[in-house]
Design a protein around this motif. Structure first.
Motif, mmCIF file in Angstrom:
data_model
loop_
_atom_site.group_PDB
_atom_site.id
_atom_site.type_symbol
_atom_site.label_atom_id
_atom_site.label_comp_id
_atom_site.label_asym_id
_atom_site.label_seq_id
_atom_site.Cartn_x
_atom_site.Cartn_y
_atom_site.Cartn_z
ATOM 1 N N LEU A 1 -17.895 6.822 -1.133
ATOM 2 C CA LEU A 1 -16.856 6.831 -2.159
ATOM 3 C C LEU A 1 -16.686 5.394 -2.648
ATOM 4 C CD1 LEU A 1 -14.516 8.506 -3.519
ATOM 5 C CD2 LEU A 1 -13.073 7.824 -1.587
ATOM 6 N N LEU A 2 -16.731 5.208 -3.970
ATOM 7 C CA LEU A 2 -16.656 3.861 -4.545
ATOM 8 C C LEU A 2 -15.523 3.785 -5.549
ATOM 9 C CD1 LEU A 2 -20.455 3.459 -5.498
ATOM 10 C CD2 LEU A 2 -19.357 2.645 -3.387
ATOM 11 N N PHE A 3 -14.821 2.667 -5.536
ATOM 12 C CA PHE A 3 -13.771 2.478 -6.549
ATOM 13 C C PHE A 3 -13.601 0.992 -6.847
ATOM 14 C CE2 PHE A 3 -9.035 3.477 -7.711
ATOM 15 C CZ PHE A 3 -9.366 3.560 -9.058
ATOM 16 N N ASN A 4 -13.926 0.632 -8.069
ATOM 17 C CA ASN A 4 -13.563 -0.680 -8.590
ATOM 18 C C ASN A 4 -12.433 -0.420 -9.579
ATOM 19 O OD1 ASN A 4 -13.310 -3.193 -9.714
ATOM 20 N ND2 ASN A 4 -15.309 -3.215 -10.719
ATOM 21 N N PRO A 5 -11.202 -0.487 -9.113
ATOM 22 C CA PRO A 5 -10.069 0.031 -9.887
ATOM 23 C C PRO A 5 -9.526 -0.988 -10.886
ATOM 24 C CG PRO A 5 -9.286 -0.818 -7.812
ATOM 25 C CD PRO A 5 -10.781 -1.056 -7.818
ATOM 26 N N PRO A 6 -8.654 -0.537 -11.776
ATOM 27 C CA PRO A 6 -7.864 -1.504 -12.533
ATOM 28 C C PRO A 6 -6.908 -2.182 -11.553
ATOM 29 C CG PRO A 6 -7.260 0.783 -13.119
ATOM 30 C CD PRO A 6 -8.322 0.862 -12.083
ATOM 31 N N GLY B 1 -0.800 -4.698 -9.083
ATOM 32 C CA GLY B 1 -2.146 -4.219 -9.432
ATOM 33 C C GLY B 1 -2.560 -2.994 -8.638
ATOM 34 N N MET B 2 -1.565 -2.320 -8.047
ATOM 35 C CA MET B 2 -1.885 -1.287 -7.051
ATOM 36 C C MET B 2 -1.499 0.133 -7.461
ATOM 37 S SD MET B 2 -3.473 -2.390 -4.410
ATOM 38 C CE MET B 2 -3.082 -1.288 -3.040
ATOM 39 N N VAL B 3 -1.021 0.311 -8.686
ATOM 40 C CA VAL B 3 -0.480 1.629 -9.044
ATOM 41 C C VAL B 3 -1.507 2.744 -8.829
ATOM 42 C CG1 VAL B 3 0.308 3.033 -10.992
ATOM 43 C CG2 VAL B 3 1.276 0.793 -10.607
ATOM 44 N N LEU B 4 -2.708 2.533 -9.322
ATOM 45 C CA LEU B 4 -3.720 3.585 -9.205
ATOM 46 C C LEU B 4 -4.353 3.599 -7.815
ATOM 47 C CD1 LEU B 4 -4.293 5.474 -11.446
ATOM 48 C CD2 LEU B 4 -6.456 4.308 -11.826
ATOM 49 N N THR B 5 -4.624 2.398 -7.314
ATOM 50 C CA THR B 5 -5.250 2.296 -5.994
ATOM 51 C C THR B 5 -4.379 2.964 -4.930
ATOM 52 O OG1 THR B 5 -6.226 0.221 -6.708
ATOM 53 C CG2 THR B 5 -6.274 0.675 -4.355
ATOM 54 N N ASP B 6 -3.065 2.756 -5.030
ATOM 55 C CA ASP B 6 -2.156 3.371 -4.063
ATOM 56 C C ASP B 6 -2.320 4.888 -4.028
ATOM 57 O OD1 ASP B 6 -0.945 1.254 -2.827
ATOM 58 O OD2 ASP B 6 0.728 1.123 -4.261
ATOM 59 N N ILE B 7 -2.463 5.486 -5.194
ATOM 60 C CA ILE B 7 -2.607 6.950 -5.231
ATOM 61 C C ILE B 7 -3.901 7.356 -4.532
ATOM 62 C CG2 ILE B 7 -2.782 8.996 -6.709
ATOM 63 C CD1 ILE B 7 -1.270 7.431 -8.861
ATOM 64 N N LEU B 8 -4.977 6.647 -4.845
ATOM 65 C CA LEU B 8 -6.248 7.028 -4.224
ATOM 66 C C LEU B 8 -6.235 6.798 -2.716
ATOM 67 C CD1 LEU B 8 -9.056 8.208 -4.866
ATOM 68 C CD2 LEU B 8 -9.904 5.911 -4.447
ATOM 69 N N LEU B 9 -5.612 5.693 -2.290
ATOM 70 C CA LEU B 9 -5.615 5.388 -0.854
ATOM 71 C C LEU B 9 -5.038 6.542 -0.035
ATOM 72 C CD1 LEU B 9 -4.668 1.586 -0.684
ATOM 73 C CD2 LEU B 9 -6.928 2.644 -0.523
ATOM 74 N N GLU B 10 -4.070 7.246 -0.620
ATOM 75 C CA GLU B 10 -3.481 8.390 0.083
ATOM 76 C C GLU B 10 -4.445 9.580 0.163
ATOM 77 O OE1 GLU B 10 -0.473 8.433 1.745
ATOM 78 O OE2 GLU B 10 -0.742 6.299 1.349
ATOM 79 N N GLN B 11 -5.517 9.556 -0.617
ATOM 80 C CA GLN B 11 -6.422 10.712 -0.654
ATOM 81 C C GLN B 11 -7.746 10.464 0.048
ATOM 82 O OE1 GLN B 11 -6.891 11.613 -4.822
ATOM 83 N NE2 GLN B 11 -4.703 11.906 -5.152
ATOM 84 N N VAL B 12 -8.003 9.209 0.378
ATOM 85 C CA VAL B 12 -9.334 8.856 0.882
ATOM 86 C C VAL B 12 -9.670 9.618 2.163
ATOM 87 C CG1 VAL B 12 -10.709 6.982 1.860
ATOM 88 C CG2 VAL B 12 -9.378 6.602 -0.205
ATOM 89 N N ILE C 1 -3.253 -3.515 2.828
ATOM 90 C CA ILE C 1 -4.053 -2.311 2.545
ATOM 91 C C ILE C 1 -4.746 -1.838 3.825
ATOM 92 C CG2 ILE C 1 -6.082 -1.418 1.315
ATOM 93 C CD1 ILE C 1 -5.476 -3.322 -0.975
ATOM 94 N N CYS C 2 -5.379 -2.779 4.528
ATOM 95 C CA CYS C 2 -6.131 -2.401 5.730
ATOM 96 C C CYS C 2 -5.213 -1.843 6.814
ATOM 97 C CB CYS C 2 -6.920 -3.589 6.262
ATOM 98 S SG CYS C 2 -8.263 -4.067 5.169
#
Ligand SMILES: C[S@@+](CC[C@H](N)C(=O)[O-])C[C@H]1O[C@@H](n2cnc3c(N)ncnc32)[C@H](O)[C@@H]1O
Ligand SMILES: [Zn+2]
Lengths: 146, 222
Positions: free
Chosen positions: B118-123, B151-162, B185-186
């Protein structure tokens, strides 16, 4: 004027290039897509093809990939989708013996049938996901997001 | 050396609408290249890139793993990006299947614990939240970088789904910048989701301090 003509040529050229190179909702991908509209949580898979325009294109055969991927396939959904697109080569029951003849058929159905245009419709809430130039539009409007 | 994907089919007009590969793209390519042998050993069957933009990253992954060894899926909310991803796949002989979709939404039911890479280079750029909201709605070039608060609005959502997406041996690669709070994050991924994260690569590029984080499931204690 000149500019207009150019941009017209460009867009015609561009779309014809896309038509050659692009396009592929393949059945392998269709088998992984479910409706994700708000509140639509049961009977939301598999999506039903509507007005599907298909193209057949050769893909490189890789038996290891097929064997490795098979456990992730929902078999009845794959057989049903293939039949909807006019391909009845797969058996209704997933065979236990993965011989070469079967893998060749599986390869063709999963990877070589491309849906270029049309739509996929949710069997439950009837949401329509259009396919254009082989790219499915799975976006939902804000009020449809669960 | 794995060659950088051929993007000569994309013109400057394309990059008015689609994110042009930049330092953040290249650090992700470099991290994947360093891990190339490991990644091949995993025999990935399903790769998913979120926010594929030009398609450069998945095309590169395809040349590491082999075009017929895996399924290469991508999503982006920007229709131009989906088109570019498609043509970049064709140009580089990697059959990439782009979908116009947000994050992994249409795959969440059927790819439960099934994504191998799974790869993500997010905004990831911190902006006003309005700016991030409107970028998401317009799905245009601003959506490539406007990341809202921290800078985490979108990343935060994905992190909950990974965790629900990754296969038992799956790997998740995330591009981040210092302002995103790398340690936080880690820590969160470990405590909340049992996913072990580490810095795969980091470097300074102009004003940005870029990171590639790599996550996997915690090895069961033996
Ligand atoms: C920093 S760019 C990275 C592009 C490409 N992967 C690269 O590395 O060059 C971020 C990408 O994420 C896309 N994006 C933004 N919001 C998204 C969302 N909600 N779901 C999927 N993609 C999104 C943008 O359109 C953009 O293409
Ligand atoms: Zn539905």
């Amino acid at each position: 004027m000149l500019l207009e003509a150019c941009s017209l040529c460009y867009s015609v050229l561009y779309s014809s290039i896309l038509a050659v190179l692009a396009g592929m909702v393949r059945l392998i991908t269709h088998n992984l897509l479910a409706c994700h509209a708000k509140g639509c949580t049961s009977n939301n898979f598999p999506l039903q093809f509507q007005d599907a325009a298909i193209e057949l294109r050769d893909a490189e055969f890789n038996a290891d990939f097929l064997r490795g991927f098979l456990p992730r396939i929902e078999w009845p959904a794959l057989v049903g989708a293939a039949r909807q697109l006019g391909d009845a080569s797969l058996p209704a029951e997933q065979p236990e013996m993965l011989d070469d003849e079967f893998l060749q058929k599986l390869h063709h159905v999963l990877l070589e049938i491309h849906v270029e245009e049309g739509a996929m419709v949710c069997p439950n809430c009837k949401h329509v996901y259009p396919i254009s130039n082989g790219i499915p539009n799975m976006l939902l409007a804000e009020h449809e997001i669960g | 050396m794995i060659p950088t994907p051929d993007l000569s089919h994309l013109k400057s007009a394309d990059f008015e609408h689609v994110y042009e590969p930049a330092e953040d793209t290249f650090i992700l390519l470099d991290a994947l290249e360093e891990d190339a042998n490991d990644l091949r050993d995993l025999q990935p069957r399903t790769c998913l890139e979120i926010g594929s933009g030009s398609g450069c990253v998945t095309a590169f992954l395809g040349s590491i793993l082999g075009s017929a060894s895996s399924l290469y899926l991508t999503t982006d909310i920007n229709p131009y990006a989906c088109k570019c991803t498609k043509t970049t796949g064709a140009q580089n002989k990697v059959p990439i299947e782009p979908l116009l979709a947000s994050l992994a939404s249409p795959f969440r039911r059927r790819l439960r614990r099934s994504v191998d890479i799974l790869l993500f280079n997010p905004p990831y750029v911190p902006t006003e939240s309005d700016e991030a909201d409107s970028a998401q709605q317009h799905a245009d070039i601003a959506g490539a970088w406007a990341g809202g608060r921290d800078g985490m609005v979108l990343t935060d959502i994905l992190l909950e789904q990974v965790e629900s997406l990754l296969s038992p041996t799956g790997r998740f690669y995330l591009v981040a910048v210092k302002q995103n709070d790398i340690k936080g994050i880690c820590q969160r991924m470990l405590e909340r989701h049992g996913l072990q994260g580490e810095v795969a690569l980091q470097r300074r590029a102009g004003r940005e301090h870029l990171f590639v984080l790599r996550f996997r499931r915690q090895q069961p204690a033996t």
